[in-house]
Design a protein around this motif. Sequence first.
Motif, PDB file in Angstrom:
ATOM      1  N   UNK A  17       0.836  -1.214   0.000  1.00  0.00           N
ATOM      2  CA  UNK A  17       0.000   0.000   0.000  1.00  0.00           C
ATOM      3  C   UNK A  17       0.863   1.253   0.000  1.00  0.00           C
ATOM      4  N   UNK A  18       1.905   1.287   0.848  1.00  0.00           N
ATOM      5  CA  UNK A  18       2.752   2.471   0.948  1.00  0.00           C
ATOM      6  C   UNK A  18       3.565   2.675  -0.327  1.00  0.00           C
ATOM      7  N   UNK A  19       4.138   1.605  -0.843  1.00  0.00           N
ATOM      8  CA  UNK A  19       4.935   1.730  -2.060  1.00  0.00           C
ATOM      9  C   UNK A  19       4.059   2.184  -3.222  1.00  0.00           C
ATOM     10  N   UNK A  20       2.855   1.631  -3.306  1.00  0.00           N
ATOM     11  CA  UNK A  20       1.934   2.047  -4.354  1.00  0.00           C
ATOM     12  C   UNK A  20       1.570   3.523  -4.247  1.00  0.00           C
ATOM     13  N   UNK A  21       1.371   3.996  -3.029  1.00  0.00           N
ATOM     14  CA  UNK A  21       1.039   5.409  -2.824  1.00  0.00           C
ATOM     15  C   UNK A  21       2.224   6.310  -3.193  1.00  0.00           C
ATOM     16  N   UNK A  22       3.425   5.888  -2.856  1.00  0.00           N
ATOM     17  CA  UNK A  22       4.611   6.677  -3.206  1.00  0.00           C
ATOM     18  C   UNK A  22       4.803   6.747  -4.713  1.00  0.00           C
ATOM     19  N   UNK A  23       4.551   5.634  -5.385  1.00  0.00           N
ATOM     20  CA  UNK A  23       4.668   5.648  -6.843  1.00  0.00           C
ATOM     21  C   UNK A  23       3.569   6.499  -7.475  1.00  0.00           C
TER      22      UNK A  23
END
Length: 313
Positions: free
Chosen positions: A55-61
């Motif tokens: 979830x966090x990596x997706x939001x950062x991308x």
Amino acid sequence: MLHLRLITPADRTDEVVKLIEGTVGTAHLAVVKGAARDPEGDVVMCDVAREAGDELIGALRAAGIDDCGSIAVETIDLSLSKRADRAEDDAPGEGADAVLWEQLTDLTHEESTLTVTYVAFLSVATMIAACGVMLDNAILIVGAMAVGPEFGPLAGVCTALVQRAPRLVARSLWALLAGFALAMVATAGFAWLMDAFGLFTEDMVEAPRPNTAFIWQPDWMSFVVAFLAGIAGTLSLTSAKSGALIGVAISVTTVPAAANAAVALSYRDFGQTSGSALQLLANLGGIVLAGSLTLIAQKSFLAWQRHRALGPR
């Protein structure tokens, strides 16, 4: 736990910090102002529970941090921290069930490239299997299956189908099909050379070979075993338990089937050639089907788990 190291432009650091702080399952946030030189900016570091990592990596991308800065992810083998323990408790789900889709896509993309090394490994594995089928030696067959690198492109096909990435599907299929074609041609040449030295003979091809006859005599059990192996292999990749891949490799007969098809064709035994080719297709199809269904099931389960954790709004 996962460790994230980010490089962010100075004017976007506060946005990234708020994003991290707003993600359940994060801890140990640190910001080093002006530490980055290429690209210039701030260095932001944090730890995140594996089940919250995607979830966090997706939001950062989605925020474009991978375009204007960088995102690096490392697995933490040991973390002695009560804050980390609380972060894992707060994050929905279990770390062992989590799937890092960005990591999986990157891994399968790397493993699904038709390189000289990949073809060399596959060719050597097929030649070892050729020795195994000609000598009716099960140990050589097992060794050949362990050496074969074909699960990488198979996993790439599964991941690309689920993620709807047609370019990765084409790349993986090319590595898989071209790799097997080149390995089988090399094995046919190897069989011709061994025959010239009197180490392979046509009588060996026509012999009963009770230990390895199953290779060119496919049945529904061949598909069932490949299907189960596809599930186990996919789970081992998504859970980062790579040790299980060895068991997967030695449970399917892709490499031995390709080897026997090449050797049988070189001696014009078309019956064994067609049987081995069918065995190869059954194994490849079973693994791709099982791997794709496993990823779909994991994706659906994680979405349901996240929805349940958030509760009604």
